[in-house]
Design an enzyme around this catalytic site. Sequence first.
Site, PDB file in Angstrom:
ATOM      1  N   ASP A  30       0.727  -1.117  -0.037  1.00 22.87           N
ATOM      2  CA  ASP A  30       0.131  -0.021  -0.020  1.00 22.87           C
ATOM      3  C   ASP A  30       0.810   1.135  -0.103  1.00 22.87           C
ATOM      4  O   ASP A  30       1.916   1.254   0.605  1.00 22.87           O
ATOM      5  CB  ASP A  30      -0.931   0.025   1.193  1.00 22.87           C
ATOM      6  CG  ASP A  30      -1.993   0.983   0.999  1.00 22.87           C
ATOM      7  OD1 ASP A  30      -3.185   0.675   0.646  1.00 22.87           O
ATOM      8  OD2 ASP A  30      -1.782   2.043   1.635  1.00 22.87           O
ATOM      9  N   ILE A  31       0.444   2.262  -0.852  1.00 29.48           N
ATOM     10  CA  ILE A  31       1.397   3.707  -0.785  1.00 29.48           C
ATOM     11  C   ILE A  31       1.109   4.385   0.409  1.00 29.48           C
ATOM     12  O   ILE A  31      -0.046   4.661   0.731  1.00 29.48           O
ATOM     13  CB  ILE A  31       0.984   4.298  -2.079  1.00 29.48           C
ATOM     14  CG1 ILE A  31       1.212   3.467  -3.278  1.00 29.48           C
ATOM     15  CG2 ILE A  31       1.623   5.640  -2.094  1.00 29.48           C
ATOM     16  CD1 ILE A  31       0.643   3.964  -4.607  1.00 29.48           C
ATOM     17  N   GLU A  85      -5.311   2.254  -3.711  1.00 30.22           N
ATOM     18  CA  GLU A  85      -3.660   2.488  -3.822  1.00 30.22           C
ATOM     19  C   GLU A  85      -2.985   1.032  -3.358  1.00 30.22           C
ATOM     20  O   GLU A  85      -1.946   1.086  -2.975  1.00 30.22           O
ATOM     21  CB  GLU A  85      -2.936   3.555  -3.172  1.00 30.22           C
ATOM     22  CG  GLU A  85      -3.229   3.570  -1.596  1.00 30.22           C
ATOM     23  CD  GLU A  85      -4.805   3.914  -0.845  1.00 30.22           C
ATOM     24  OE1 GLU A  85      -4.537   4.209   0.203  1.00 30.22           O
ATOM     25  OE2 GLU A  85      -5.511   4.044  -1.683  1.00 30.22           O
TER      26      GLU A  85
END
Length: 344
Positions: A211-212, A254
Amino acid sequence: MGEDVRPDRGLAAAMFCQPDALAGKLAAMAKGRVANPFEDTTRMAPAPGAQEGAGVGNAAYLVVLAGSNVGEMYKVEKDRTVMGRGETVDIRLFDEGISREHAQVVQEKDDTGTRNILEDLGSTNGTFCNGARVQRQILADGDKILLGSTTILKFSYQDKLDEMFQRQMSESALRDGLTKAFNKRYFTERLDSEFTYAVRHDAPMSLLFLDIDHFKKINDVHGHPAGDAVLVELAKLAHGCLRNEDIFARYGGEEFAVISRGTDVAAASALAERLRAAVEGHAFVVEGKPLAVTISVGVARAPRVGVGTPAELVAVADETMYTAKRSGRNRVCVAPDNEPTTKA
């Protein structure tokens, strides 16, 4: 999807799963014959002579209509094209009911042209063409081939325009439109088959969730087009770090996932660290200015104590990723080996 939002991670039903009626038809395999679920009529054997559709400039293809490889197409251009579950076959199909070398398409040439012949290779569950179990069958345009319990392929002749259209359709069915990573539907299908294989054969398989970090801030400060550009660039980086057989998918927002077959925890942890370092070291540029981007990665494996379904493995990998975020972000966390992890 902001990183603090915790939506339900339950696995959605795959878009391409077959209706209940198909399951009943597949069960008839044990009797040596099964109805064709995709045609109202069944052709038991092609007419002798020239094959319909095999015109000048047309090439032979196999298109996957059902199964974990749904939407993919393969050009039949070798004298012998082997299909199966093994690593050395020409067309690798991920279906538990398919043998390592299950069947092949042989091209035989004579004065009248080229014939494509389907041959069973001594498979455990048999090879079916238009509903009938076959050992050797001349293929005609439009024939349906059933291998294993769920994989159905269509044999067809296509010209260059047909091929281009089919590949575009395949991409739209399997890929996320923005990042070109596999979509969640395809991820769900493949995870189910890979998990089943890993558990049944006690073979290693790893699942990575990444995950960003602070992605919502990127969108809020720089705008959604900038966020989209980061997602596209990250997907390119990830593809450069992965093997051809690894499945890289956009799980949502994301968040991305990687299915890595035959990979134990140590190797998966090393892969996750390569991904993390590649993102941290990459020069993301937004509106002409550099932007620092990092990811948090969670790693889980199968088979694993306390994890009996693909959905449970997703929950473990997802929660482990959030552990990485709670631990400071921009890091890799590996799920404990003997304790099933539950979502908060």
